[in-house]
Design an enzyme around this catalytic site. Sequence first.
Site: not given
Ligand code: XIL
Length: 392
Positions: A181, A224, A260, A289, A291
């Site tokens: 990020e 990422n 996400h 990641e 969801d």
């Molecule tokens: C999130 C985790 O799922 C949580 O448990 C934590 O409190 C905060 O981070 N982008 C990322 C991940 O790269 O590391 C993040 O994970 C979600 C967004």
Amino acid sequence: MRPFRFATVALATAALALPLLGGSASAAPSAGPKPPPHSHASFDRLRAAAPEGFVIGTAVAGGGHHLEQDYPDPFTHDKEYRKILGREFSSVSPENQMKWDHIHPERDRYDFEQADEIVEFARKNRQVVRGHTLLWHSQNPAWLEEGDFTKAELRGILREHITTVVGRYKGRIQQWDVANEIFDDQGGLRTQDNIWIRELGPGIVADAFRWAHKADPGAKLFFNDYNVESVNAKSDAYYALVKDLLEQRVPVHGFSVQGHLSTRYGFPGDLADNLRRFDALGLETAVTELDVRMDVPAGGTPTAAQEKQQADYYRRMLQACLEVDGCNSFTIWGFTDKYSWVPVFFEGEGWATVMTDAFVRKPAYHALRDTLKDARHDDCGRDPKGPGHRKH
Ligand code: XIL
């Protein structure tokens, strides 16, 4: 396009990757009685349904938001969770356990306990690991963010951290999210909230990749981010940066989209095109990641239409990755709503994963499994020369 690329990964992490990648001969039967809806029979699992050389992963719940919940650490305490984690997935990503605040809580102290356990769990279950993450603006310990360091000290701290953490898991991490990020949504570098870029300038990003590569030359090193599924200002910024770094021979090997998503917004339909342009630069790509959250419905449970839309997003995301030659790693950010970060971070939204709190498979789970099976089936009849030959 780059038929031997993934094979090189497998060789570099031979002990871990070869049994997994070469040994998934327990193919899914194409016909026969349908398993019961919550069956965990081996042919019925995601990892067995996947095509050769394609890994299907999940985040391993623990640390982060879990610390404030009224349940014990999921990975170390929830037996049923662990069972499904081992059975369903061929790749695992520590959700928080390798982040700075977790693994490096004091300047002179590392805490490897949980990260070690995950890597060992992965070995026993013939899974590969995605390391997450080394250079980020978030979840850094207070000693670092609030410390009073000279530039030379900070640089030394980052170098030592990367060398120590990457070196510890040398040969056991398939892909590392080296930089996480680093751009904002407008495509500007995070020059304020990212301590490394703010204090040391943008050149530190290249150094992070160089140090990680030195510590584990076999690991594939990734950028990422979120909101980079589409061709947009942010993914354009990555494209330009990666091109520039490759011209300077900086060891960058991958670009990954977090994924996400929310059903509040349209599906990023140009995902495959976006990944292909990074593929054309010679990079691997991945979904890391995924969801798909939705508005919490009035009655408390999602409607069939909501579940269908969610399943559709999961399916399309997977299809896009399967379509792209070098996209061989597809990870969901947790597999059960029981431990999802979504309700904690997105007010009014939830139900983002592929299983309920009670580990009941949702339509989204079936969408993933059926899409994997179809892709595996399409691959049948090809000369199985190795994982890199999944797609031509
Ligand atoms: C999130 C985790 O799922 C949580 O448990 C934590 O409190 C905060 O981070 N982008 C990322 C991940 O790269 O590391 C993040 O994970 C979600 C967004």
